[in-house]
Design a protein around this motif. Structure first.
Motif, PDB file in Angstrom:
ATOM      1  N   ILE A  35       0.794  -1.302   0.031  1.00 47.40           N
ATOM      2  CA  ILE A  35       0.100  -0.043  -0.164  1.00 47.40           C
ATOM      3  C   ILE A  35       0.895   1.201  -0.030  1.00 47.40           C
ATOM      4  CG2 ILE A  35      -1.722   1.286   1.291  1.00 47.40           C
ATOM      5  CD1 ILE A  35      -2.802  -1.543   2.647  1.00 47.40           C
ATOM      6  N   CYS A  39       1.750   5.785  -1.586  1.00 44.92           N
ATOM      7  CA  CYS A  39       1.722   6.638  -0.645  1.00 44.92           C
ATOM      8  C   CYS A  39       3.558   7.468  -0.883  1.00 44.92           C
ATOM      9  CB  CYS A  39       1.853   6.242   0.863  1.00 44.92           C
ATOM     10  SG  CYS A  39       0.581   5.373   1.211  1.00 44.92           S
ATOM     11  N   CYS A  42       4.322  10.907  -2.776  1.00 43.39           N
ATOM     12  CA  CYS A  42       4.671  11.926  -2.103  1.00 43.39           C
ATOM     13  C   CYS A  42       5.408  11.861  -0.753  1.00 43.39           C
ATOM     14  CB  CYS A  42       3.228  12.502  -1.705  1.00 43.39           C
ATOM     15  SG  CYS A  42       2.275  12.928  -3.138  1.00 43.39           S
ATOM     16  N   GLN A  61       5.995   7.531  12.998  1.00 51.00           N
ATOM     17  CA  GLN A  61       4.920   8.268  13.556  1.00 51.00           C
ATOM     18  C   GLN A  61       4.352   7.216  14.568  1.00 51.00           C
ATOM     19  OE1 GLN A  61       3.607  10.453  15.425  1.00 51.00           O
ATOM     20  NE2 GLN A  61       3.847  12.160  13.886  1.00 51.00           N
ATOM     21  N   TYR A  65      -2.032   7.507  15.874  1.00 49.05           N
ATOM     22  CA  TYR A  65      -2.245   8.670  15.315  1.00 49.05           C
ATOM     23  C   TYR A  65      -2.361   8.510  13.716  1.00 49.05           C
ATOM     24  CZ  TYR A  65      -1.220  13.380  13.666  1.00 49.05           C
ATOM     25  OH  TYR A  65      -1.304  14.269  13.164  1.00 49.05           O
ATOM     26  N   LEU A  66      -1.645   7.787  13.237  1.00 52.11           N
ATOM     27  CA  LEU A  66      -1.734   7.610  11.716  1.00 52.11           C
ATOM     28  C   LEU A  66      -3.134   7.175  11.384  1.00 52.11           C
ATOM     29  CD1 LEU A  66       1.874   5.923  10.901  1.00 52.11           C
ATOM     30  CD2 LEU A  66       1.072   8.228  10.400  1.00 52.11           C
ATOM     31  N   GLN A  69      -5.498  10.120  11.795  1.00 50.61           N
ATOM     32  CA  GLN A  69      -5.589  10.894  10.594  1.00 50.61           C
ATOM     33  C   GLN A  69      -6.030  10.404   9.330  1.00 50.61           C
ATOM     34  OE1 GLN A  69      -4.976  14.311  11.442  1.00 50.61           O
ATOM     35  NE2 GLN A  69      -4.864  13.053  13.444  1.00 50.61           N
ATOM     36  N   PHE A  73      -9.163  11.971   7.184  1.00 50.36           N
ATOM     37  CA  PHE A  73      -8.962  12.655   5.752  1.00 50.36           C
ATOM     38  C   PHE A  73      -9.996  11.827   4.987  1.00 50.36           C
ATOM     39  CE2 PHE A  73      -4.054  12.585   6.340  1.00 50.36           C
ATOM     40  CZ  PHE A  73      -4.054  13.843   6.372  1.00 50.36           C
ATOM     41  N   ASN A  80      -7.513  17.620   3.377  1.00 49.39           N
ATOM     42  CA  ASN A  80      -6.347  17.277   2.762  1.00 49.39           C
ATOM     43  C   ASN A  80      -6.607  16.703   1.133  1.00 49.39           C
ATOM     44  OD1 ASN A  80      -3.644  16.141   1.717  1.00 49.39           O
ATOM     45  ND2 ASN A  80      -3.382  15.013   3.386  1.00 49.39           N
ATOM     46  N   PRO A  82      -4.731  16.877  -1.802  1.00 49.18           N
ATOM     47  CA  PRO A  82      -3.933  15.852  -2.512  1.00 49.18           C
ATOM     48  C   PRO A  82      -4.386  14.454  -2.257  1.00 49.18           C
ATOM     49  CG  PRO A  82      -2.539  17.734  -1.485  1.00 49.18           C
ATOM     50  CD  PRO A  82      -3.928  18.102  -1.030  1.00 49.18           C
ATOM     51  N   TYR A  86      -6.677   9.151  -2.719  1.00 46.43           N
ATOM     52  CA  TYR A  86      -5.999   7.819  -2.013  1.00 46.43           C
ATOM     53  C   TYR A  86      -6.759   7.496  -0.614  1.00 46.43           C
ATOM     54  CZ  TYR A  86      -2.420   9.531  -5.299  1.00 46.43           C
ATOM     55  OH  TYR A  86      -2.101  10.099  -6.236  1.00 46.43           O
ATOM     56  N   LEU A  92      -9.021   2.917   0.107  1.00 46.16           N
ATOM     57  CA  LEU A  92      -8.506   2.708   1.697  1.00 46.16           C
ATOM     58  C   LEU A  92      -9.688   2.122   2.852  1.00 46.16           C
ATOM     59  CD1 LEU A  92      -5.563   3.131   2.254  1.00 46.16           C
ATOM     60  CD2 LEU A  92      -5.882   5.393   3.075  1.00 46.16           C
ATOM     61  N   VAL A 100      -0.950   0.006   6.682  1.00 46.76           N
ATOM     62  CA  VAL A 100      -0.079   0.897   6.202  1.00 46.76           C
ATOM     63  C   VAL A 100       0.348   1.418   7.465  1.00 46.76           C
ATOM     64  CG1 VAL A 100      -1.645   2.713   5.468  1.00 46.76           C
ATOM     65  CG2 VAL A 100       0.361   2.357   4.151  1.00 46.76           C
ATOM     66  N   LEU A 104       4.197   1.911   8.620  1.00 44.06           N
ATOM     67  CA  LEU A 104       4.661   3.144   8.451  1.00 44.06           C
ATOM     68  C   LEU A 104       5.354   3.371   9.851  1.00 44.06           C
ATOM     69  CD1 LEU A 104       2.609   5.458   6.500  1.00 44.06           C
ATOM     70  CD2 LEU A 104       5.102   4.594   5.739  1.00 44.06           C
ATOM     71  N   LYS A 180       2.714  24.981   9.502  1.00 48.34           N
ATOM     72  CA  LYS A 180       1.363  25.086   8.800  1.00 48.34           C
ATOM     73  C   LYS A 180       0.156  24.473   9.686  1.00 48.34           C
ATOM     74  CE  LYS A 180      -0.902  23.373   4.485  1.00 48.34           C
ATOM     75  NZ  LYS A 180      -1.056  22.081   3.794  1.00 48.34           N
ATOM     76  N   ARG A 190      -8.509  23.042  11.449  1.00 44.31           N
ATOM     77  CA  ARG A 190      -8.180  21.770  12.090  1.00 44.31           C
ATOM     78  C   ARG A 190      -8.241  21.701  13.525  1.00 44.31           C
ATOM     79  NH1 ARG A 190      -2.300  18.146  11.844  1.00 44.31           N
ATOM     80  NH2 ARG A 190      -2.992  16.565  12.900  1.00 44.31           N
TER      81      ARG A 190
HETATM   82  C1  HEC Z   1      -0.426  13.312  -3.782  1.00 44.95           C
HETATM   83  C2  HEC Z   1       0.348  13.124  -2.577  1.00 44.95           C
HETATM   84  C3  HEC Z   1       0.121  12.399  -1.533  1.00 44.95           C
HETATM   85  C4  HEC Z   1      -0.020  11.029  -1.719  1.00 44.95           C
HETATM   86  C5  HEC Z   1      -0.111  10.075  -2.689  1.00 44.95           C
HETATM   87  C6  HEC Z   1      -0.248  10.755  -0.216  1.00 44.95           C
HETATM   88  N1  HEC Z   1      -0.094  11.828   0.478  1.00 44.95           N
HETATM   89 FE1  HEC Z   1      -0.377  11.660   2.655  1.00 44.95          FE
HETATM   90  N2  HEC Z   1      -0.250  13.696   2.684  1.00 44.95           N
HETATM   91  C7  HEC Z   1      -0.009  14.592   1.580  1.00 44.95           C
HETATM   92  C8  HEC Z   1      -0.011  16.071   2.145  1.00 44.95           C
HETATM   93  C9  HEC Z   1       0.112  17.285   1.247  1.00 44.95           C
HETATM   94  C10 HEC Z   1      -0.235  15.890   3.506  1.00 44.95           C
HETATM   95  C11 HEC Z   1      -0.067  17.265   4.355  1.00 44.95           C
HETATM   96  C12 HEC Z   1      -1.399  17.750   4.541  1.00 44.95           C
HETATM   97  C13 HEC Z   1      -1.643  19.026   5.458  1.00 44.95           C
HETATM   98  O1  HEC Z   1      -0.560  19.988   5.018  1.00 44.95           O
HETATM   99  O2  HEC Z   1      -2.158  19.102   6.356  1.00 44.95           O
HETATM  100  C14 HEC Z   1      -0.373  14.470   3.853  1.00 44.95           C
HETATM  101  C15 HEC Z   1      -0.593  13.965   5.040  1.00 44.95           C
HETATM  102  C16 HEC Z   1      -0.421  12.701   5.410  1.00 44.95           C
HETATM  103  C17 HEC Z   1      -0.534  12.415   6.880  1.00 44.95           C
HETATM  104  C18 HEC Z   1      -0.883  13.238   8.102  1.00 44.95           C
HETATM  105  C19 HEC Z   1       0.578  13.159   8.822  1.00 44.95           C
HETATM  106  C20 HEC Z   1       0.499  14.089  10.089  1.00 44.95           C
HETATM  107  O3  HEC Z   1       1.584  14.276  10.734  1.00 44.95           O
HETATM  108  O4  HEC Z   1      -0.575  14.530  10.525  1.00 44.95           O
HETATM  109  C21 HEC Z   1      -0.633  10.998   7.030  1.00 44.95           C
HETATM  110  C22 HEC Z   1      -0.899  10.070   7.996  1.00 44.95           C
HETATM  111  C23 HEC Z   1      -0.392  10.713   5.434  1.00 44.95           C
HETATM  112  N3  HEC Z   1      -0.474  11.535   4.854  1.00 44.95           N
HETATM  113  C24 HEC Z   1      -0.287   9.183   5.005  1.00 44.95           C
HETATM  114  C25 HEC Z   1      -0.552   9.096   3.746  1.00 44.95           C
HETATM  115  C26 HEC Z   1      -0.668   7.575   3.362  1.00 44.95           C
HETATM  116  C27 HEC Z   1      -0.597   6.358   4.099  1.00 44.95           C
HETATM  117  C28 HEC Z   1      -0.708   7.592   1.832  1.00 44.95           C
HETATM  118  C29 HEC Z   1      -0.967   6.247   1.008  1.00 44.95           C
HETATM  119  C30 HEC Z   1      -2.214   5.598   1.364  1.00 44.95           C
HETATM  120  C31 HEC Z   1      -0.460   8.767   1.698  1.00 44.95           C
HETATM  121  N4  HEC Z   1      -0.499   9.775   2.531  1.00 44.95           N
HETATM  122  C32 HEC Z   1      -0.550   9.157   0.365  1.00 44.95           C
HETATM  123  C33 HEC Z   1       0.056  14.059   0.434  1.00 44.95           C
HETATM  124  C34 HEC Z   1      -0.085  12.748  -0.197  1.00 44.95           C
END
Ligand code: HEC
Ligand code: HEC
Length: 225
Positions: A35, A39, A42, A61, A65-66, A69, A73, A80, A82, A86, A92, A100, A104, A180, A190
């Motif tokens: 999975i 992710c 990015c 992390q 918490y993960l 979040q 999302f 979020n 972007p 996903y 998911l 996942v 992580l 941010k 938030r």
């Molecule tokens: C297209 C880009 C992109 C992809 C692909 C992506 N993310 Fe993210 N993710 C982001 C961005 C941008 C943020 C920050 C959002 C913000 O600023 O609040 C984020 C934030 C997060 C956070 C929050 C972190 C925190 O400290 O609060 C988690 C957890 C996370 N992503 C997990 C994942 C996982 C697991 C996947 C795959 C299933 C994934 N992301 C796929 C762009 C992406």
């Protein structure tokens, strides 16, 4: 008797399928790794984040918490854009969030440059270097940041900044990203903790928050407590 035979045959087959004698990774672990493939585009292959914090670090992390979040999302409680494609229900499901997140959370990113043996090849060296996570020192009054952090934040985020339970780890995270988040908490975009917009962050001056961020970058090498 028959099941014992079947078991032996099964183990034998697994044994043949494996190149070495090392144990196969648990199924859940490889699921999490699969999975994470999407992710990684990015957040980086090792969950180390990218673009200096536009994409946060997610490796190491706290798992709880993960999971929180990702669910938030998915429910669009935490915005979020972007990540929308996903985190949709079909993309998911809960079991993928579990897998996942556990994957992580278990990744350890060193905070010191590795020492190599002569026998290490170029790929081993490159991989080890890519994993190193050192957040550049942020400007600010570290002593003031420490005092406020230990008094107002440590009860949830832990004295060493590693978080606990569902309270996130704050050390080893990009300053740009943390800033941010504190901005969006202050704007009420938030929710920070159960106190909502009247919580601890709202009692602080902007400079105090910057000082806390500076302090956090100064303790990222701390030993685990
Ligand atoms: C297209 C880009 C992109 C992809 C692909 C992506 N993310 Fe993210 N993710 C982001 C961005 C941008 C943020 C920050 C959002 C913000 O600023 O609040 C984020 C934030 C997060 C956070 C929050 C972190 C925190 O400290 O609060 C988690 C957890 C996370 N992503 C997990 C994942 C996982 C697991 C996947 C795959 C299933 C994934 N992301 C796929 C762009 C992406
Ligand atoms: C009562 C417990 C509590 C206290 C005290 C607390 N926090 Fe938090 N903090 C949380 C929770 C819960 C979250 C996750 C909120 C969510 O689900 O979005 C969080 C998240 C954060 C995040 C976002 C992390 C990320 O990866 O996105 C930052 C930054 C943060 N807190 C900073 C602080 C600072 C700075 C202080 C002290 C001035 C502080 N917190 C005090 C409970 C607390």
């Amino acid at each position: 008797m028959r099941s014992l035979l079947a078991q032996t045959l099964f183990l034998l087959l697994i044994g043949l399928g494996m190149s070495g004698l090392s144990a196969a990774p648990p199924a859940e672990d490889s699921k999490g790794k699969d999975i994470n493939g999407v992710c990684a585009a990015c957040h980086g292959e090792f969950g180390q984040g990218g673009k200096r914090g536009e994409y946060p670090r997610v490796a190491g992390q706290r798992a709880a918490y993960l999971k929180d979040q990702l669910k938030s999302f998915r429910a669009r409680k935490r915005i979020n854009i972007p990540m929308y494609p996903y985190t949709q229900e079909r993309e998911l499901p809960d079991e993928d969030i579990e897998a996942v997140s556990d994957y992580l959370a278990a990744i350890e990113l060193p905070t010191k440059w590795p020492e190599f043996k002569d026998s290490d090849d170029a790929l081993t060296r490159l991989e080890a270097m890519e994993k190193v996570m050192i957040v550049p020192r942020a400007e600010g009054d570290i002593e003031n940041g420490k005092a406020i952090y230990q008094k107002g934040c440590a009860s949830c985020h832990a004295r060493d900044g590693r978080g606990r339970g569902k309270f996130p780890m704050l050390i080893g995270q990009y300053t740009l990203y943390l800033k941010k988040q504190t901005d969006s908490y202050l704007k009420g975009e938030r929710p920070h903790d159960e106190e909502g917009v009247t919580g601890i962050l709202n009692t602080l001056k902007e400079k105090d928050i910057q000082d806390i961020l500076a302090y956090l970058t100064s303790i990222q090498n701390s030993e685990k407590q």
